[in-house]
Design a protein around this motif. Structure first.
Motif, PDB file in Angstrom:
ATOM      1  N   GLY A  10       5.787  -1.556 -14.432  1.00 58.10           N
ATOM      2  CA  GLY A  10       4.372  -1.798 -14.661  1.00 58.10           C
ATOM      3  C   GLY A  10       3.527  -1.010 -13.688  1.00 58.10           C
ATOM      4  N   VAL A  11       2.208  -1.139 -13.817  1.00 56.46           N
ATOM      5  CA  VAL A  11       1.259  -0.465 -12.947  1.00 56.46           C
ATOM      6  C   VAL A  11       0.229  -1.475 -12.476  1.00 56.46           C
ATOM      7  N   VAL A  12      -0.028  -1.493 -11.164  1.00 57.00           N
ATOM      8  CA  VAL A  12      -1.021  -2.422 -10.600  1.00 57.00           C
ATOM      9  C   VAL A  12      -2.051  -1.624  -9.811  1.00 57.00           C
ATOM     10  N   ARG A  13      -3.168  -2.268  -9.504  1.00 59.76           N
ATOM     11  CA  ARG A  13      -4.193  -1.656  -8.656  1.00 59.76           C
ATOM     12  C   ARG A  13      -4.296  -2.449  -7.375  1.00 59.76           C
ATOM     13  N   ASP A  14      -4.376  -1.753  -6.248  1.00 62.97           N
ATOM     14  CA  ASP A  14      -4.482  -2.453  -4.974  1.00 62.97           C
ATOM     15  C   ASP A  14      -5.948  -2.656  -4.597  1.00 62.97           C
ATOM     16  N   MET A  15      -6.192  -3.201  -3.408  1.00 61.78           N
ATOM     17  CA  MET A  15      -7.545  -3.514  -2.964  1.00 61.78           C
ATOM     18  C   MET A  15      -8.411  -2.269  -2.815  1.00 61.78           C
ATOM     19  N   ARG A  16      -7.780  -1.129  -2.652  1.00 59.29           N
ATOM     20  CA  ARG A  16      -8.527   0.129  -2.508  1.00 59.29           C
ATOM     21  C   ARG A  16      -8.756   0.821  -3.845  1.00 59.29           C
ATOM     22  N   HIS A  47      -3.912   3.139  -8.128  1.00 59.45           N
ATOM     23  CA  HIS A  47      -2.906   2.724  -9.101  1.00 59.45           C
ATOM     24  C   HIS A  47      -1.517   2.904  -8.482  1.00 59.45           C
ATOM     25  N   LEU A  48      -0.691   1.865  -8.586  1.00 55.42           N
ATOM     26  CA  LEU A  48       0.653   1.886  -8.014  1.00 55.42           C
ATOM     27  C   LEU A  48       1.675   1.549  -9.092  1.00 55.42           C
ATOM     28  N   VAL A  49       2.689   2.371  -9.198  1.00 54.52           N
ATOM     29  CA  VAL A  49       3.746   2.153 -10.182  1.00 54.52           C
ATOM     30  C   VAL A  49       4.817   1.243  -9.583  1.00 54.52           C
ATOM     31  N   GLN A  50       5.160   0.205 -10.312  1.00 51.43           N
ATOM     32  CA  GLN A  50       6.256  -0.680  -9.920  1.00 51.43           C
ATOM     33  C   GLN A  50       7.542  -0.195 -10.588  1.00 51.43           C
ATOM     34  N   GLU A  75       9.581  -1.385  -3.810  1.00 52.79           N
ATOM     35  CA  GLU A  75       8.739  -0.243  -3.470  1.00 52.79           C
ATOM     36  C   GLU A  75       7.819   0.122  -4.627  1.00 52.79           C
ATOM     37  N   LYS A  76       6.571   0.499  -4.285  1.00 49.82           N
ATOM     38  CA  LYS A  76       5.613   0.947  -5.292  1.00 49.82           C
ATOM     39  C   LYS A  76       5.233   2.393  -4.997  1.00 49.82           C
ATOM     40  N   LEU A  77       4.993   3.164  -6.054  1.00 51.00           N
ATOM     41  CA  LEU A  77       4.683   4.586  -5.936  1.00 51.00           C
ATOM     42  C   LEU A  77       3.233   4.837  -6.325  1.00 51.00           C
ATOM     43  N   GLU A  78       2.523   5.558  -5.481  1.00 49.08           N
ATOM     44  CA  GLU A  78       1.111   5.811  -5.738  1.00 49.08           C
ATOM     45  C   GLU A  78       0.920   6.844  -6.850  1.00 49.08           C
ATOM     46  N   VAL A  79      -0.055   6.568  -7.722  1.00 48.67           N
ATOM     47  CA  VAL A  79      -0.435   7.498  -8.785  1.00 48.67           C
ATOM     48  C   VAL A  79      -1.703   8.225  -8.339  1.00 48.67           C
ATOM     49  N   SER A 137      -5.258  12.539 -10.636  1.00 46.53           N
ATOM     50  CA  SER A 137      -5.015  13.516 -11.698  1.00 46.53           C
ATOM     51  C   SER A 137      -4.071  12.998 -12.780  1.00 46.53           C
ATOM     52  N   PHE A 138      -3.282  11.957 -12.451  1.00 47.77           N
ATOM     53  CA  PHE A 138      -2.265  11.486 -13.396  1.00 47.77           C
ATOM     54  C   PHE A 138      -2.493  10.047 -13.860  1.00 47.77           C
ATOM     55  N   VAL A 139      -3.636   9.467 -13.503  1.00 50.30           N
ATOM     56  CA  VAL A 139      -3.924   8.088 -13.912  1.00 50.30           C
ATOM     57  C   VAL A 139      -3.989   7.957 -15.428  1.00 50.30           C
TER      58      VAL A 139
END
Length: 252
Positions: free
Chosen positions: A219-225, A228-231, A237-241, A244-246
């Motif tokens: 899945g993909v979540v959004r943090d407080m900042r 977009h982070l890929v689960q 561990e989460k990977l930052e998007v 350019s690729f959102v």
């Protein structure tokens, strides 16, 4: 003494097949190795081997294209992954094949058939019709050849990793991390090069330094900042998007 050429675009697969052949057919002399179909054609003309072990999916020219040009200059033994169409076609015809990664027992059975053919001095099989049909079934002509294996270091060990087992690649200035469900490895190839060699339908670039296996995305979540982070399945561990690729995840 029988002679052969090995043609495969992955060096480790060539090394493995050579090693297995030394075990099951020690008298076979490997004259040369090719890393694409064009080289294979040239080497057959130059060395005139009895056999050529020819990977089906290679760059420049595929194994099927090379086999057409090689014709009856040598007995062709195809190297293939577990592909339903290829195995069915070979089982129905008079063409030999090796499933990769090469297994000693299976390779031994192939070698026994090849020895029998060479002992009666039979001519190489005319495969023109079968090759055309096989290429059509497998979509070889329409599909580019993508990496199927990654050679990576784990400590002092060099391991061959099927790409479908890789969850993601992540590069820093010197190395690229190769993450599977059970271990982490390192390679020197940067993400920008992997983007050109991996199937884009399977591996999505989500950052200039990150490629992720689409099947591994939970899945993909959004943090407080607002990032977009890929689960990743099975990992915390989460990977930052990057921005350019959102767009890849707008519908998720």
């Amino acid at each position: 003494m029988p002679t052969a050429i090995i043609a495969d675009d992955e060096r480790m697969m060539r090394d493995q097949l050579r090693s297995r052949l030394e075990q099951v057919w020690p008298e076979l002399e490997i004259l040369a190795e090719a890393k694409n179909g064009e080289e294979a054609i040239h080497m057959v003309a130059t060395h005139q081997p009895d056999l050529i072990f020819l990977d089906i999916r290679m760059p420049v020219k595929t194994g099927l294209e090379a086999a057409k040009e090689i014709g009856n200059q040598a007995h062709v033994v195809f190297i293939t992954a577990y592909d339903q169409y290829a195995i069915e076609a070979f089982d129905q015809g008079a063409v030999d094949y090796v499933l990769k990664p090469a297994d000693v027992e299976r390779l031994g059975r192939t070698v026994a058939r090849l020895k029998a053919r060479l002992s009666v001095a039979s001519s190489p099989t005319d495969m023109s019709a079968m090759l055309s049909q096989l290429a059509k079934q497998m979509g070889i002509a329409a599909k580019p050849s993508y990496l199927q294996w990654i050679q990576a270091s784990i400590g002092q060990e060099l391991r061959l990793i099927p790409v479908e087992e890789i969850l993601f690649f992540q590069s820093d200035e010197k190395y690229t991390r190769v993450q599977t469900a059970s271990y982490e490895a390192l390679i020197r190839k940067p993400v920008r090069d992997l983007c050109e060699e991996l199937d884009p339908a399977l591996f999505w670039q989500i950052h200039r330094s990150t490629l992720v296996n689409a099947k591994a995305i939970a899945g993909v979540v959004r943090d407080m900042r607002g990032r977009h982070l890929v689960q990743i399945k099975g990992l915390t561990e989460k990977l930052e998007v990057s921005r350019s690729f959102v767009h890849l995840f707008k519908q998720m």
